[in-house]
Design an enzyme around this catalytic site. Structure first.
Site, PDB file in Angstrom:
ATOM      1  N   LYS A  22       0.851  -1.212   0.000  1.00 31.61           N
ATOM      2  CA  LYS A  22       0.000   0.000   0.000  1.00 31.61           C
ATOM      3  C   LYS A  22       0.878   1.250   0.000  1.00 31.61           C
ATOM      4  O   LYS A  22       0.631   2.194  -0.748  1.00 31.61           O
ATOM      5  CB  LYS A  22      -0.884  -0.012   1.243  1.00 31.61           C
ATOM      6  CG  LYS A  22      -1.420   1.360   1.635  1.00 31.61           C
ATOM      7  CD  LYS A  22      -2.246   1.380   2.882  1.00 31.61           C
ATOM      8  CE  LYS A  22      -1.523   1.657   4.135  1.00 31.61           C
ATOM      9  NZ  LYS A  22      -1.271   3.067   4.433  1.00 31.61           N
ATOM     10  N   ASN A  23       1.916   1.255   0.824  1.00 35.58           N
ATOM     11  CA  ASN A  23       2.723   2.476   0.988  1.00 35.58           C
ATOM     12  C   ASN A  23       3.694   2.711  -0.148  1.00 35.58           C
ATOM     13  O   ASN A  23       4.355   3.749  -0.199  1.00 35.58           O
ATOM     14  CB  ASN A  23       3.444   2.474   2.345  1.00 35.58           C
ATOM     15  CG  ASN A  23       2.443   2.651   3.485  1.00 35.58           C
ATOM     16  OD1 ASN A  23       1.272   2.970   3.247  1.00 35.58           O
ATOM     17  ND2 ASN A  23       2.880   2.396   4.702  1.00 35.58           N
ATOM     18  N   CYS A 116      -4.325  12.292  13.020  1.00 40.81           N
ATOM     19  CA  CYS A 116      -4.997  10.996  13.151  1.00 40.81           C
ATOM     20  C   CYS A 116      -4.598  10.394  14.495  1.00 40.81           C
ATOM     21  O   CYS A 116      -3.760  10.923  15.202  1.00 40.81           O
ATOM     22  CB  CYS A 116      -4.673  10.072  11.986  1.00 40.81           C
ATOM     23  SG  CYS A 116      -2.950   9.799  11.804  1.00 40.81           S
ATOM     24  N   ARG A 121       0.495  14.839  12.598  1.00 36.97           N
ATOM     25  CA  ARG A 121       1.021  14.460  11.286  1.00 36.97           C
ATOM     26  C   ARG A 121       1.443  15.753  10.548  1.00 36.97           C
ATOM     27  O   ARG A 121       0.817  16.185   9.611  1.00 36.97           O
ATOM     28  CB  ARG A 121      -0.027  13.703  10.482  1.00 36.97           C
ATOM     29  CG  ARG A 121      -0.578  12.446  11.153  1.00 36.97           C
ATOM     30  CD  ARG A 121       0.465  11.361  11.390  1.00 36.97           C
ATOM     31  NE  ARG A 121       1.005  10.782  10.180  1.00 36.97           N
ATOM     32  CZ  ARG A 121       0.470   9.739   9.561  1.00 36.97           C
ATOM     33  NH1 ARG A 121      -0.662   9.244   9.991  1.00 36.97           N
ATOM     34  NH2 ARG A 121       1.029   9.248   8.473  1.00 36.97           N
ATOM     35  N   ASP A 307       5.138   0.703  11.785  1.00 35.63           N
ATOM     36  CA  ASP A 307       3.867   0.113  11.335  1.00 35.63           C
ATOM     37  C   ASP A 307       3.687  -1.318  11.811  1.00 35.63           C
ATOM     38  O   ASP A 307       2.637  -1.914  11.567  1.00 35.63           O
ATOM     39  CB  ASP A 307       3.770   0.169   9.803  1.00 35.63           C
ATOM     40  CG  ASP A 307       3.655   1.597   9.316  1.00 35.63           C
ATOM     41  OD1 ASP A 307       3.828   1.830   8.119  1.00 35.63           O
ATOM     42  OD2 ASP A 307       3.429   2.497  10.160  1.00 35.63           O
ATOM     43  N   ARG A 399      -8.367  -0.410   5.211  1.00 34.42           N
ATOM     44  CA  ARG A 399      -7.594   0.660   4.558  1.00 34.42           C
ATOM     45  C   ARG A 399      -6.259   0.121   4.036  1.00 34.42           C
ATOM     46  O   ARG A 399      -5.753   0.572   3.030  1.00 34.42           O
ATOM     47  CB  ARG A 399      -7.297   1.785   5.558  1.00 34.42           C
ATOM     48  CG  ARG A 399      -8.476   2.634   5.928  1.00 34.42           C
ATOM     49  CD  ARG A 399      -8.021   3.878   6.633  1.00 34.42           C
ATOM     50  NE  ARG A 399      -6.960   4.536   5.878  1.00 34.42           N
ATOM     51  CZ  ARG A 399      -6.270   5.572   6.334  1.00 34.42           C
ATOM     52  NH1 ARG A 399      -6.498   6.035   7.534  1.00 34.42           N
ATOM     53  NH2 ARG A 399      -5.341   6.147   5.607  1.00 34.42           N
TER      54      ARG A 399
HETATM   55  C1  EPZ Z   1       4.642   6.901   5.853  1.00 37.02           C
HETATM   56  O1  EPZ Z   1       3.915   7.991   6.378  1.00 37.02           O
HETATM   57  C2  EPZ Z   1       3.687   5.719   5.898  1.00 37.02           C
HETATM   58  N1  EPZ Z   1       2.495   6.021   5.116  1.00 37.02           N
HETATM   59  C3  EPZ Z   1       3.276   5.429   7.345  1.00 37.02           C
HETATM   60  O2  EPZ Z   1       2.462   4.254   7.334  1.00 37.02           O
HETATM   61  C4  EPZ Z   1       4.534   5.143   8.152  1.00 37.02           C
HETATM   62  O3  EPZ Z   1       4.195   4.913   9.503  1.00 37.02           O
HETATM   63  C5  EPZ Z   1       5.482   6.346   8.040  1.00 37.02           C
HETATM   64  O4  EPZ Z   1       5.791   6.608   6.660  1.00 37.02           O
HETATM   65  C6  EPZ Z   1       6.792   6.107   8.775  1.00 37.02           C
HETATM   66  O5  EPZ Z   1       7.443   4.986   8.234  1.00 37.02           O
HETATM   67  C7  EPZ Z   1       2.564   5.986   3.766  1.00 37.02           C
HETATM   68  O6  EPZ Z   1       3.605   5.744   3.185  1.00 37.02           O
HETATM   69  C8  EPZ Z   1       1.290   6.236   3.026  1.00 37.02           C
HETATM   70  P1  EPZ Z   1       6.753  10.308   7.777  1.00 37.02           P
HETATM   71  P2  EPZ Z   1       4.522   9.489   6.302  1.00 37.02           P
HETATM   72  O7  EPZ Z   1       6.588  11.590   7.076  1.00 37.02           O
HETATM   73  O8  EPZ Z   1       5.402   9.636   5.123  1.00 37.02           O
HETATM   74  C9  EPZ Z   1       7.369  13.422  11.187  1.00 37.02           C
HETATM   75  C10 EPZ Z   1       0.578   2.927   7.760  1.00 37.02           C
HETATM   76  O9  EPZ Z   1       0.167   2.431   8.819  1.00 37.02           O
HETATM   77  N2  EPZ Z   1       7.180  14.413  10.120  1.00 37.02           N
HETATM   78  O10 EPZ Z   1       7.886   9.398   7.378  1.00 37.02           O
HETATM   79  O11 EPZ Z   1       3.412  10.429   6.473  1.00 37.02           O
HETATM   80  C11 EPZ Z   1       6.117  12.608  11.458  1.00 37.02           C
HETATM   81  O12 EPZ Z   1       5.268  13.284  12.377  1.00 37.02           O
HETATM   82  C12 EPZ Z   1       1.088   4.362   7.763  1.00 37.02           C
HETATM   83  O13 EPZ Z   1       0.637   2.329   6.652  1.00 37.02           O
HETATM   84  C13 EPZ Z   1       7.479  15.751  10.381  1.00 37.02           C
HETATM   85  O14 EPZ Z   1       7.893  16.104  11.487  1.00 37.02           O
HETATM   86  O15 EPZ Z   1       5.413   9.491   7.615  1.00 37.02           O
HETATM   87  C14 EPZ Z   1       6.686  11.343  12.042  1.00 37.02           C
HETATM   88  O16 EPZ Z   1       6.964  11.555  13.401  1.00 37.02           O
HETATM   89  C15 EPZ Z   1       0.941   5.038   9.109  1.00 37.02           C
HETATM   90  N3  EPZ Z   1       7.300  16.663   9.392  1.00 37.02           N
HETATM   91  C16 EPZ Z   1       8.005  11.149  11.287  1.00 37.02           C
HETATM   92  O17 EPZ Z   1       8.334  12.437  10.750  1.00 37.02           O
HETATM   93  C17 EPZ Z   1       6.863  16.310   8.147  1.00 37.02           C
HETATM   94  O18 EPZ Z   1       6.737  17.191   7.270  1.00 37.02           O
HETATM   95  C18 EPZ Z   1       7.909  10.175  10.130  1.00 37.02           C
HETATM   96  O19 EPZ Z   1       6.797  10.557   9.351  1.00 37.02           O
HETATM   97  C19 EPZ Z   1       6.576  14.960   7.898  1.00 37.02           C
HETATM   98  C20 EPZ Z   1       6.742  14.024   8.899  1.00 37.02           C
END
Ligand code: EPZ
Length: 421
Positions: A22-23, A116, A121, A307, A399
């Site tokens: 999915k990701n 969420c 996020r 995850d 989802r």
């Molecule tokens: C991706 O989300 C995945 N989703 C998430 O999977 C996964 O948990 C996450 O990466 C971490 O591996 C998809 O790929 C669709 P991040 P993403 O930006 O890219 C912080 C699932 O269950 N951050 O890597 O949105 C954030 O708050 C989902 O399949 C900032 O601070 O995650 C987090 O603490 C849940 N500023 C960390 O970085 C930003 O602009 C990692 O988030 C963006 C993120």
């Protein structure tokens, strides 16, 4: 919404195949916006988030048709640039249309992704990266409004206080693919899904080096063509099934599971007492269900994936001894603790950590899934609990998992779906 009824099950036996990730597919669907030509993506999982992304693309004027696991995207000089609130609020990953729309159309209006249950996020790194490429960005009435007269390559730092950002790395990489000049992304995310996106972009004609490392170099090109691509296997679905077998006991071969995507998971499940054999294009998991306590900290890839944190907590709940689980990516990602404790688990939260005292057995109970990965954790807990567990909130599971209950049932799990209304 339907419910799932789960009984104590095991040993689980047989062979299952993992769906596409999915990701990986979600940002790759967004990347199709970078070309006027059609793309064909295969091994696409039939999950709700894919259907939501299809709706977003259609809303932009892009054709999107899924037949079995084959998704055909036909951009055909689309004109839309708005990703509306009602769709983005359903799925945070919608934010990854920002980079492609900016690069291809010079404009984008994307609703701010709602928070969420797994915690805040933020999207500051996405906006920082796109502004570095020359985009002007403002937030108005809950929308990100971005525009540019032409993106220019730049040096971009994408490290945040919780490590790199997966989708921000994707957004910037997609935008930079059509920017004027060279972009260097430092502190880039290294997740396999980011590498899969880069491979798709390369097939489209992008010029990208270093993907899978912390530094990615992109040389912009004038245009990108449509592409054909097969999505990598879903390492989180594979990891979820591995944890299920470790907990319930059994002998299961997971076709498609890649050891190089699951190193930290293999290491921790082996330490807990399961045995994992690397086969050609598959992983074989054997366990007698008697597990011992472990310590896990979630980290960016190749660390233990956040995850799989909830699912690992379910395993710890029935492992002998006291386990410690520390969440470094989403420190609030603990909504599943209260539901697991309703089933007799002994879990206490200490800030960004959870102390899990293993119990002899969990007790089935009516539980509600607060989010996607917690739904899987509660199913796994139900497999090893006395009596039966009724899981509400199956829409969360749908989802990101394609028929998880059917996959588990094929392995001998006693799990049925009760249609509601
Ligand atoms: C991706 O989300 C995945 N989703 C998430 O999977 C996964 O948990 C996450 O990466 C971490 O591996 C998809 O790929 C669709 P991040 P993403 O930006 O890219 C912080 C699932 O269950 N951050 O890597 O949105 C954030 O708050 C989902 O399949 C900032 O601070 O995650 C987090 O603490 C849940 N500023 C960390 O970085 C930003 O602009 C990692 O988030 C963006 C993120």
């Amino acid at each position: 919404m339907d419910k799932l009824v789960i009984e104590r099950s095991g040993p689980l036996c047989g062979t299952v195949s993992v769906h596409g990730a999915k990701n990986a597919v979600l940002p790759i669907m967004a990347a199709c916006l970078l070309s006027d030509e059609p793309s064909v993506i295969t091994n696409v999982p039939p999950v709700t988030d894919v259907f939501t992304m299809m709706e977003i693309l259609r809303g932009l004027g892009v054709g999107a048709a899924l037949a079995q696991d084959r998704l055909t995207i036909t951009p055909d000089a689309y004109t839309g640039v708005v990703a509306p609130y009602e769709l983005v609020s359903r799925m945070r990953a919608s934010v990854c249309v920002l980079g492609p729309l900016l690069a291809k159309r010079g404009r984008a209006k994307v609703s701010m992704p709602g928070g969420c249950v797994i915690g805040a996020r933020p999207i500051d790194l996405h906006l920082k990266g796109l502004q570095a490429l020359g985009a002007s960005v403002e937030i108005k009435h809950g929308y990100i409004i971005a525009s540019t007269s032409g993106l220019r390559g730049a040096r971009v730092q994408l490290g945040g206080s919780f490590g790199s950002s997966v989708l921000a790395t994707g957004n910037v990489m997609m935008a930079a693919s059509l920017a004027e000049g060279e972009t260097l992304i430092e502190q880039a995310a290294c997740e396999p899904e980011v590498v899969d996106l880069a491979n798709f972009l390369l097939t489209m004609g992008a010029r990208i080096e270093g993907c899978g490392s912390r530094v990615i170099r992109i040389r912009g090109v004038a245009r990108l063509r449509g592409a054909r691509h097969r999505i990598i296997p879903d390492r989180i679905e594979a990891g979820t099934l591995m944890i299920a077998v470790a907990m319930a006991g059994g002998d299961v071969t997971i076709d498609g599971a890649r050891a190089e995507h699951l190193g930290a998971v293999i290491d921790k499940l082996t330490e807990a007492g399961a045995s994992i054999e690397k086969l050609n294009g598959a992983l074989r998991v054997q366990s007698d269900g008697a597990l011992k306590a472990v310590e896990v900290t979630t980290l960016p890839f190749p660390g233990f994936p956040t995850d799989l944190q909830a699912q690992m907590m379910a395993l710890m709940a029935v492992s002998r001894g006291v386990s410690l689980l520390t969440e470094k990516i989403y420190p609030e990602r603990f909504m599943h603790i209260s539901e697991l404790n309703r089933m007799g688990a002994q879990i206490t939260r200490e800030g960004a950590s959870a102390v899990v005292k293993g119990v002899e057995s969990l007790r089935g109970a009516p539980v509600v899934a607060p989010d996607l990965r917690a739904s899987a954790a509660l199913i796994l807990a139900g497999l090893v609990a006395e009596n039966h567990t009724e899981l509400d909130g199956v829409d969360h599971m749908e989802r990101g998992y394609a028929g998880l209950e059917e996959v588990l049932a094929r392995l001998g799990a006693k799990i049925t779906r009760v249609k509601q209304g």
